[in-house]
Design an enzyme around this catalytic site. Structure first.
Site, PDB file in Angstrom:
ATOM      1  N   ARG A 108       0.515 -20.263 -24.033  1.00 26.61           N
ATOM      2  CA  ARG A 108       1.755 -20.183 -24.804  1.00 26.61           C
ATOM      3  C   ARG A 108       2.842 -19.431 -24.033  1.00 26.61           C
ATOM      4  O   ARG A 108       4.001 -19.855 -24.025  1.00 26.61           O
ATOM      5  CB  ARG A 108       1.498 -19.479 -26.138  1.00 26.61           C
ATOM      6  CG  ARG A 108       0.601 -20.253 -27.093  1.00 26.61           C
ATOM      7  CD  ARG A 108       0.344 -19.466 -28.372  1.00 26.61           C
ATOM      8  NE  ARG A 108       1.578 -19.279 -29.116  1.00 26.61           N
ATOM      9  CZ  ARG A 108       1.986 -20.084 -30.100  1.00 26.61           C
ATOM     10  NH1 ARG A 108       1.269 -21.130 -30.443  1.00 26.61           N
ATOM     11  NH2 ARG A 108       3.110 -19.832 -30.743  1.00 26.61           N
ATOM     12  N   TYR A 113       2.061 -24.628 -23.951  1.00 24.07           N
ATOM     13  CA  TYR A 113       1.017 -25.338 -24.667  1.00 24.07           C
ATOM     14  C   TYR A 113       0.968 -24.872 -26.118  1.00 24.07           C
ATOM     15  O   TYR A 113       0.960 -23.664 -26.389  1.00 24.07           O
ATOM     16  CB  TYR A 113      -0.336 -25.115 -23.997  1.00 24.07           C
ATOM     17  CG  TYR A 113      -0.433 -25.767 -22.638  1.00 24.07           C
ATOM     18  CD1 TYR A 113      -0.750 -27.120 -22.518  1.00 24.07           C
ATOM     19  CD2 TYR A 113      -0.178 -25.040 -21.476  1.00 24.07           C
ATOM     20  CE1 TYR A 113      -0.819 -27.734 -21.274  1.00 24.07           C
ATOM     21  CE2 TYR A 113      -0.242 -25.644 -20.223  1.00 24.07           C
ATOM     22  CZ  TYR A 113      -0.558 -26.990 -20.134  1.00 24.07           C
ATOM     23  OH  TYR A 113      -0.615 -27.590 -18.914  1.00 24.07           O
ATOM     24  N   PRO A 114       0.930 -25.813 -27.078  1.00 19.53           N
ATOM     25  CA  PRO A 114       0.942 -25.453 -28.508  1.00 19.53           C
ATOM     26  C   PRO A 114      -0.439 -25.006 -28.979  1.00 19.53           C
ATOM     27  O   PRO A 114      -1.084 -25.652 -29.821  1.00 19.53           O
ATOM     28  CB  PRO A 114       1.385 -26.753 -29.184  1.00 19.53           C
ATOM     29  CG  PRO A 114       0.837 -27.831 -28.289  1.00 19.53           C
ATOM     30  CD  PRO A 114       0.944 -27.286 -26.887  1.00 19.53           C
ATOM     31  N   LYS A 115      -0.892 -23.891 -28.451  1.00 21.92           N
ATOM     32  CA  LYS A 115      -2.264 -23.439 -28.688  1.00 21.92           C
ATOM     33  C   LYS A 115      -2.344 -22.464 -29.859  1.00 21.92           C
ATOM     34  O   LYS A 115      -1.484 -21.620 -30.041  1.00 21.92           O
ATOM     35  CB  LYS A 115      -2.821 -22.766 -27.428  1.00 21.92           C
ATOM     36  CG  LYS A 115      -2.901 -23.702 -26.238  1.00 21.92           C
ATOM     37  CD  LYS A 115      -3.638 -23.076 -25.068  1.00 21.92           C
ATOM     38  CE  LYS A 115      -3.791 -24.065 -23.924  1.00 21.92           C
ATOM     39  NZ  LYS A 115      -4.686 -23.570 -22.872  1.00 21.92           N
ATOM     40  N   THR A 116      -3.427 -22.612 -30.608  1.00 23.10           N
ATOM     41  CA  THR A 116      -3.709 -21.700 -31.706  1.00 23.10           C
ATOM     42  C   THR A 116      -5.226 -21.578 -31.852  1.00 23.10           C
ATOM     43  O   THR A 116      -5.988 -22.209 -31.125  1.00 23.10           O
ATOM     44  CB  THR A 116      -3.050 -22.184 -33.012  1.00 23.10           C
ATOM     45  OG1 THR A 116      -3.189 -21.173 -34.015  1.00 23.10           O
ATOM     46  CG2 THR A 116      -3.657 -23.486 -33.494  1.00 23.10           C
TER      47      THR A 116
END
Length: 248
Positions: A108, A113-116
């Site tokens: 992020r 990157y749309p990381k969660t």
């Protein structure tokens, strides 16, 4: 700690950074990819302009990272949407769920990157390659594919995983307004395809308010692949500035 020493750091806490200052090399990265057909209207609701959608397709992926410099092994899952930008075909990364904090934070902060958080898994079970994604204690995705049924041409496998990737880089200012709002591009480099397979596959997505994969519903499974590879991620580059366009 003086000013020059502070400037040598890229993340906090200063005494215990959230991730190592390395360019990660992925060794034995294992993919389960399932491309499926969904609804055009559902894609239009989540894909940002100026990206364009040609077909209502989504690629669901589960990636088992065998070894990653700086992070160690971990697993990741998410959805990527085939798009075009300025005539170039690529994928828009819609959402990514993983079980490694350092990889989440660096993905992020350094890139976009749309990381969660999530709990993905990839394993073989009774002749089946199984990919799952849990959010908390609840299952949100289950993918199955026949285990190594048919060989896939390594060139086709490489083409599948090396398309350009587009993401949103959003950083809020201290008053909550956007400070950075860009579309960025990256790609995979230095690829070594070790194994590649294809076969029959199925995908189930389950409703969850904080992991809304099912908002892009499965209408038809189009193709599937199982790929083992080594690779490196290139740095991101901005290709569209939403704030600049809004001011013009």
């Amino acid at each position: 700690m003086n000013t020059q020493e502070v400037l040598q750091h890229v993340t906090t806490p200063l005494a215990n950074p959230a991730y190592a200052p390395v360019v990660p090399r992925f060794t034995n990265r294992e993919y389960l990819n399932i491309v499926y057909r969904t609804d055009f209207d559902a894609l239009r609701a989540v894909v940002p302009e100026p990206l364009e959608i040609e077909e209502p397709l989504v690629r669901f992926e589960v990636m088992k990272m065998g070894d990653v410099s700086g992070y160690g092994p971990y697993t990741e899952s998410g959805q990527a949407i085939p798009v075009t930008f300025d005539g170039e075909r690529g994928e828009y990364l819609h959402a990514m769920y993983l079980d490694n904090f350092a990889a989440t934070a660096s993905g992020r902060e350094i890139s976009a990157y749309p990381k969660t958080v999530g709990a993905p898994n990839l394993y073989a079970d009774n002749g089946t390659l199984v990919g799952t994604l849990d959010y908390g204690t609840l299952r949100v995705a289950t993918a199955t594919m026949g285990y190594k049924h048919n060989r896939l041409d390594p060139r086709e496998a490489e083409a599948q995983i090396t398309v350009p990737t587009f993401m949103l880089k959003i950083i809020p200012d201290y008053d909550g307004s956007p400070r950075v709002n860009e579309l960025v591009r990256t790609e995979i480099t230095d690829v070594v395809v070790k194994e590649a397979w294809t076969g029959p596959a199925r995908l189930q997505l389950f409703e969850h308010v904080l992991a809304p994969l099912a908002d892009l519903p499965v209408r038809e499974v189009v193709s599937a692949s199982h790929i083992l590879t080594d690779l490196t991620l290139a740095p991101v580059k901005p290709v569209y500035d939403y704030l600049k366009e809004a001011r013009s």
